[in-house]
Scaffold this motif. Sequence first.
Motif, short mmCIF file in Angstrom:
data_model
loop_
_atom_site.label_atom_id
_atom_site.label_comp_id
_atom_site.label_asym_id
_atom_site.label_seq_id
_atom_site.Cartn_x
_atom_site.Cartn_y
_atom_site.Cartn_z
N GLU A 91 -3.76 14.35 -6.89
CA GLU A 91 -3.59 14.69 -5.48
C GLU A 91 -4.25 13.65 -4.57
N GLN A 92 -5.42 13.17 -4.97
CA GLN A 92 -6.15 12.17 -4.18
C GLN A 92 -5.31 10.90 -3.97
N GLU A 93 -4.59 10.48 -5.01
CA GLU A 93 -3.75 9.29 -4.91
C GLU A 93 -2.62 9.50 -3.91
N GLN A 94 -2.11 10.71 -3.86
CA GLN A 94 -1.00 11.01 -2.96
C GLN A 94 -1.45 11.10 -1.50
N ILE A 95 -2.74 11.36 -1.30
CA ILE A 95 -3.29 11.47 0.06
C ILE A 95 -3.84 10.13 0.54
N VAL A 96 -4.66 9.50 -0.29
CA VAL A 96 -5.36 8.28 0.10
C VAL A 96 -4.51 7.03 -0.13
N GLY A 97 -3.72 7.02 -1.18
CA GLY A 97 -2.90 5.85 -1.51
C GLY A 97 -3.67 4.82 -2.29
N ASN A 98 -2.99 3.73 -2.59
CA ASN A 98 -3.58 2.66 -3.38
C ASN A 98 -2.77 1.38 -3.16
N HIS A 99 -3.29 0.29 -3.67
CA HIS A 99 -2.59 -1.00 -3.63
C HIS A 99 -1.73 -1.15 -4.88
N TYR A 108 0.89 -1.15 0.00
CA TYR A 108 0.00 0.00 0.00
C TYR A 108 0.93 1.20 0.00
N TYR A 120 1.74 5.46 -1.88
CA TYR A 120 1.17 6.77 -2.23
C TYR A 120 1.77 7.31 -3.52
#
Length: 117
Positions: A20-28, A13, A15
Motif C-alpha cells: 500500500e505504501q508504494e501505491q501512495i508514496v510512489g518510487n523511481h 516516478y 505508483y
Amino acid sequence: MKTSIQIDNIRFYAYHGVMEQEQIVGNHFTVSILLEADVVKATATDELDETISYADVCDVVKEEMEIPSKLLEHVAGRIYRRLRSTFPKITALEVKVYKLNPPGCGEAERAGVILRD
C-alpha cells in the motif's frame, strides 16, 4: 543490414507496487527498450516516416507508466503489447522495467522484469 533502435533508462516516478505504501508514496523506475525493425530506408533517405520515432516510443512508455499496477510484470506487459500494436514494423522487442531501491530487498539498487521475444 540489421537495424535496431535502443532507448536506455527512461526515468519515471510512478505508483507501482504490491504494498500500500508504494501505491501512495510512489518510487523511481527506469524503462529500457530495444526494438528491431526494418528501418534501412531511413539510413539513405533521412526521412522520419521510414523509421520508428524514438520520441513516439517514449510517449507510449510514458502513458503506460502513468497507469498504476501492482506488478512490474503487468507494467512491462502493457508496454510490450502497446508497442507491438502501435508500431507494426517491429520484428523483435525487449522491454525492461526496473524499480529503483525496491522495498524489502535491503540494499538492492533495483529489481525488475525483462520481456523479450
